[in-house]
Design a protein around this motif. Structure first.
Motif, mmCIF file in Angstrom:
data_model
loop_
_atom_site.group_PDB
_atom_site.id
_atom_site.type_symbol
_atom_site.label_atom_id
_atom_site.label_comp_id
_atom_site.label_asym_id
_atom_site.label_seq_id
_atom_site.Cartn_x
_atom_site.Cartn_y
_atom_site.Cartn_z
ATOM 1 N N LYS A 1 0.807 -1.226 0.000
ATOM 2 C CA LYS A 1 0.000 0.000 0.000
ATOM 3 C C LYS A 1 0.835 1.269 0.000
ATOM 4 N N ASN A 2 2.071 1.191 0.456
ATOM 5 C CA ASN A 2 2.914 2.383 0.584
ATOM 6 C C ASN A 2 4.271 2.066 -0.031
ATOM 7 N N ILE A 3 4.465 2.529 -1.259
ATOM 8 C CA ILE A 3 5.609 2.109 -2.064
ATOM 9 C C ILE A 3 6.523 3.292 -2.367
ATOM 10 N N LEU A 4 7.817 3.018 -2.268
ATOM 11 C CA LEU A 4 8.847 3.994 -2.636
ATOM 12 C C LEU A 4 9.587 3.472 -3.851
ATOM 13 N N VAL A 5 9.785 4.325 -4.835
ATOM 14 C CA VAL A 5 10.629 3.983 -5.979
ATOM 15 C C VAL A 5 11.756 5.005 -6.050
ATOM 16 N N ALA A 6 12.979 4.497 -6.183
ATOM 17 C CA ALA A 6 14.158 5.359 -6.264
ATOM 18 C C ALA A 6 14.563 5.513 -7.716
ATOM 19 N N VAL A 7 14.836 6.751 -8.130
ATOM 20 C CA VAL A 7 15.243 7.017 -9.513
ATOM 21 C C VAL A 7 16.506 7.863 -9.540
ATOM 22 N N ASP A 8 17.291 7.661 -10.602
ATOM 23 C CA ASP A 8 18.526 8.423 -10.751
ATOM 24 C C ASP A 8 18.793 8.852 -12.194
ATOM 25 N N GLY A 9 17.819 8.696 -13.066
ATOM 26 C CA GLY A 9 18.009 9.083 -14.454
ATOM 27 C C GLY A 9 18.505 7.957 -15.343
ATOM 28 N N SER A 10 18.821 6.805 -14.768
ATOM 29 C CA SER A 10 19.305 5.671 -15.561
ATOM 30 C C SER A 10 18.123 4.932 -16.191
ATOM 31 N N PRO A 11 18.385 4.179 -17.264
ATOM 32 C CA PRO A 11 17.309 3.369 -17.851
ATOM 33 C C PRO A 11 16.711 2.391 -16.836
ATOM 34 N N GLN A 12 17.543 1.805 -15.979
ATOM 35 C CA GLN A 12 17.033 0.862 -14.987
ATOM 36 C C GLN A 12 16.076 1.542 -14.011
ATOM 37 N N SER A 13 16.345 2.787 -13.650
ATOM 38 C CA SER A 13 15.430 3.457 -12.728
ATOM 39 C C SER A 13 14.118 3.807 -13.424
ATOM 40 N N ARG A 14 14.163 4.054 -14.722
ATOM 41 C CA ARG A 14 12.917 4.279 -15.476
ATOM 42 C C ARG A 14 12.083 2.997 -15.455
ATOM 43 N N THR B 1 20.903 -1.498 -11.463
ATOM 44 C CA THR B 1 22.125 -0.687 -11.545
ATOM 45 C C THR B 1 21.733 0.765 -11.735
ATOM 46 N N GLY B 2 22.672 1.640 -11.417
ATOM 47 C CA GLY B 2 22.411 3.061 -11.567
ATOM 48 C C GLY B 2 23.199 3.656 -12.705
ATOM 49 N N LYS B 3 23.416 4.948 -12.622
ATOM 50 C CA LYS B 3 24.164 5.655 -13.650
ATOM 51 C C LYS B 3 25.657 5.415 -13.469
ATOM 52 N N ALA C 1 29.498 -1.783 -13.105
ATOM 53 C CA ALA C 1 30.507 -2.821 -12.864
ATOM 54 C C ALA C 1 30.356 -3.417 -11.471
ATOM 55 N N LEU C 2 29.928 -2.619 -10.517
ATOM 56 C CA LEU C 2 29.743 -3.098 -9.147
ATOM 57 C C LEU C 2 28.364 -3.723 -8.938
ATOM 58 N N LEU C 3 27.626 -3.880 -10.015
ATOM 59 C CA LEU C 3 26.277 -4.440 -9.982
ATOM 60 C C LEU C 3 25.385 -3.681 -9.008
ATOM 61 N N GLY C 4 25.438 -2.383 -9.098
ATOM 62 C CA GLY C 4 24.527 -1.557 -8.315
ATOM 63 C C GLY C 4 24.813 -1.557 -6.836
ATOM 64 N N SER C 5 25.875 -0.892 -6.429
ATOM 65 C CA SER C 5 26.231 -0.891 -5.011
ATOM 66 C C SER C 5 25.131 -0.295 -4.137
ATOM 67 N N THR C 6 24.448 0.721 -4.621
ATOM 68 C CA THR C 6 23.336 1.285 -3.856
ATOM 69 C C THR C 6 22.221 0.253 -3.742
#
Length: 150
Positions: free
Chosen positions: A6-19, A115-117, A123-128
């Motif tokens: 019911k309460n969802i957060l989505v994180a975006v950073d401008g990368s295709p994966q975040s889209r 992964t992010g930008k 290469a780090l497979l999305g450390s965040t």
């Protein structure tokens, strides 16, 4: 695992994966008739060294402008008419996404790209992403790609 979110957060950073993550989060919210928040974090950890205050301020201002534009485009293009809460933070994306926001808003689910930008992050497979999966107090959905539907 929860039956509904019911309460969802989505994180975006401008990368295709975040889209892709944003689009998937919208689908989940529509299925569950929930609330969606989108966060873009201005990463302060990349700003090190001796910089003059005005240069650092200009860099931060530009990054914040870019984050706002990214979120606005995603909401307008893929938001599907949902009322989406926009959150803009600065600091460590890892801490903000995995700890600070879930503590403040009690999210049921965090949706994040694999992964992010940047080549180093890929290469780090999305450390965040890895940090969020490991430390978030709620379920985390890691989105790699979308099917042919957008």
């Amino acid at each position: 695992m929860a039956d509904t979110y019911k309460n969802i957060l989505v994180a975006v950073d401008g990368s295709p994966q975040s889209r892709f993550a944003f689009i998937e989060a919208v689908k989940i919210v529509k299925r569950n008739v929930g609330n969606l928040s989108v966060v873009a974090v201005t990463d302060m950890s990349n700003l090190w060294g001796e910089s003059h205050g005005y240069v650092l301020g200009d860099i931060l201002s530009e990054q914040e402008k870019e984050a706002r534009a990214t979120v606005d485009i995603l909401v307008e293009t893929y938001g599907g008419g949902l009322k989406i809460k926009k959150i803009f933070e600065s600091g460590s994306p890892k801490a903000v996404i995995a700890r600070e926001l879930p503590e403040k808003f009690h999210f049921d689910l965090i949706v994040i790209g694999a992964t992010g930008k940047g080549a180093v992050q890929i290469a780090l497979l999305g450390s965040t992403t890895n940090f969020v999966v490991t430390h978030a107090p709620c379920n985390v959905l890691v989105v790699r790609e979308l099917d042919s539907e957008e």
